[in-house]
Design an enzyme around this catalytic site. Structure first.
Site, short mmCIF file in Angstrom:
data_model
loop_
_atom_site.label_atom_id
_atom_site.label_comp_id
_atom_site.label_asym_id
_atom_site.label_seq_id
_atom_site.Cartn_x
_atom_site.Cartn_y
_atom_site.Cartn_z
N SER A 40 0.81 -1.23 0.00
CA SER A 40 0.00 0.00 0.00
C SER A 40 0.83 1.27 0.00
O SER A 40 0.34 2.33 -0.36
CB SER A 40 -0.93 0.01 1.21
OG SER A 40 -0.17 -0.11 2.40
N ASP A 324 -3.03 8.51 7.40
CA ASP A 324 -3.98 7.72 8.18
C ASP A 324 -3.18 7.00 9.28
O ASP A 324 -2.11 7.49 9.65
CB ASP A 324 -4.81 6.79 7.28
CG ASP A 324 -3.95 5.79 6.51
OD1 ASP A 324 -2.75 5.62 6.85
OD2 ASP A 324 -4.47 5.16 5.56
N HIS A 327 -0.11 5.09 6.83
CA HIS A 327 0.57 5.57 5.61
C HIS A 327 1.03 7.01 5.73
O HIS A 327 0.31 7.85 6.25
CB HIS A 327 -0.38 5.42 4.42
CG HIS A 327 -0.88 4.02 4.27
ND1 HIS A 327 -2.14 3.62 4.66
CD2 HIS A 327 -0.25 2.91 3.81
CE1 HIS A 327 -2.27 2.32 4.42
NE2 HIS A 327 -1.14 1.86 3.91
#
Ligand SMILES: *[C@@H]1O[C@H](CO)[C@@H](O)[C@H](O)[C@H]1NC(C)=O
Ligand SMILES: *[C@@H]1O[C@H](CO)[C@@H](O)[C@H](O)[C@H]1NC(C)=O
Ligand SMILES: *[C@@H]1O[C@H](CO)[C@@H](O)[C@H](O)[C@H]1NC(C)=O
Ligand SMILES: *[C@@H]1O[C@H](CO)[C@@H](O)[C@H](O)[C@H]1NC(C)=O
Length: 360
Positions: A40, A324, A327
């Site tokens: 991610s 978040d 990340h």
């Protein structure tokens, strides 16, 4: 040290500004192609159509991008987007999922949120494209390039010239080893054995990538996963800035990764592999780089640590290291990208940085 850092931040602004300028003058990129394998941290939309909770193609993700949410897990650009800018590409490397519309000769981004070195990592969240599957997808790209250039030899020659980003391992800890209710790895392996098993598997995967013609490979270590807002809230820090036990596991993995890089450079002498110390780059005092908030993310998050859809995030995104609960913000990604391209500290990369790797 402080003065040095200020000078470096000036250099950094110069680097980013000059790479933006290259977007306008359409300079020839420093490498003809750039391929990306990861999770991610660098996914740019490969999970959008998959049945998984690990998706981010909804607001406020992408709030600072002209096109809005894209599937990037940040407010803005990821590390590989910024690297592509620095390298002089006039667009970002497209996701494998959108391949039909893109020029594969310039490179492909295979990264998938929640994916790991191990096949099962991230499975409790849903479908993801593990590193093994990303390599299968690269095989498809190899066939398409062969078709487009007329022979396997010319495909290989083309792929020899590209830069490769490989960054895996975080989900093998966060979405596997640290979730004993869903995965048995922590019962079967000590930390030491687990790191060893991961590195053995990773080494074989990187050799597969080499067999497809990869010759300039930048391998990014596991970052400070003990410093994420999620780790801090779920484990507590016992007075430290971060969850030290988790960062120790990351260090153990990274130490073995450096040995793997040495071993690959010894065995595969037609190629060069480098290690990027994202853990080191992300450690230290964030206020020196102008950040004010490092222990909580910018957006309000749900139970899995992702932004809640359409909830208003913080205003001063460049003052936060985390977007978040997992990340980094674009501001933090800029620093990681710039320091992987050009060392700030000697220990940022080993045995050389990306700017030297691509000149070989
Ligand atoms: C993961 O573990 C939790 C807690 O035991 C459980 O509620 C959940 O159903 C599990 N998820 C999967 C996909 O197995
Ligand atoms: C852990 O060990 C058990 C028993 O040998 C085995 O069934 C299971 O597949 C192992 N799990 C992993 C992740 O290796
Ligand atoms: C917390 O920190 C203290 C002092 O460093 C140490 O003695 C203790 O073992 C730590 N506790 C845990 C749970 O890590
Ligand atoms: C944003 O930063 C400015 C300057 O540091 C400060 O005056 C302002 O209060 C901040 N706003 C928020 C919402 O944090």
């Amino acid at each position: 040290m402080l003065a040095e850092l200020k000078i470096w931040l000036l250099l950094l602004s110069f680097l980013v500004v000059s790479s933006n300028m290259q977007l306008h003058v359409q300079a020839v990129p420093q490498v003809p192609c750039f391929f990306i394998f990861g999770d991610s941290l660098v996914d740019n939309g490969n999970n959008n159509g998959l049945p998984t909770k690990a998706v981010s193609n909804y607001p406020p993700y992408g709030i600072d991008l002209p096109q809005g949410p894209t599937g990037r897990f940040s407010n803005g650009l990821t590390m590989v987007d910024i690297l592509a800018q620095i390298l002089g590409f006039d667009k970002y490397i497209p996701p494998f999922a959108n391949l039909a519309s893109s020029d594969i000769l310039l490179g492909v981004n295979y990264a998938s949120a929640a994916a790991g070195i191990r096949e099962e990592s991230g499975s409790h969240l849903g479908v993801r494209i593990s590193l093994d599957k990303q390599l299968v997808n690269h095989g498809i790209t190899f066939s398409r390039i062969t078709e487009s250039l007329g022979s396997k030899d010319s495909a290989t020659q083309h792929l020899n010239k590209c830069l490769y980003y490989v960054g895996m391992g975080s989900n093998d800890y966060i979405n596997n080893y640290y979730m004993p209710q869903n995965y048995s790895t922590s019962q079967n392996y000590t930390s030491e054995q687990y790191a060893e098993a991961l590195i053995t598997q990773y080494g074989n995967q990187i050799k597969t990538l080499h067999s497809y013609g990869a010759r300039k490979v930048a391998i990014f270590g596991v970052g400070p996963i003990g410093c994420t807002p999620f780790a801090i809230t779920s484990h507590g820090t016992n007075g430290s800035l971060c969850v030290d036990t988790i960062n120790l596991d990351a260090q153990l993995f990274n130490k073995k990764l450096v040995s793997l890089v040495d071993q690959l450079n010894k065995e595969l002498t037609d190629a060069k592999f480098i290690y990027v110390d994202i853990l080191g780059i992300g450690s230290g005092d964030p206020s020196l780089a102008g950040f004010k908030v490092a222990n909580v993310g910018c957006c309000p998050v749900d139970e899995i640590g992702q932004c809640i859809c359409s909830k208003t995030p913080c205003q001063n995104r460049s003052e936060y290291t985390f977007w978040d609960s997992f990340h980094p913000t674009e501001a933090a990604n800029k620093i990681s990208a710039a320091r992987s391209y050009q060392n700030f500290l000697k220990t940022d990369t080993y045995p050389m940085d990306i700017s030297h790797l691509i000149k070989l």
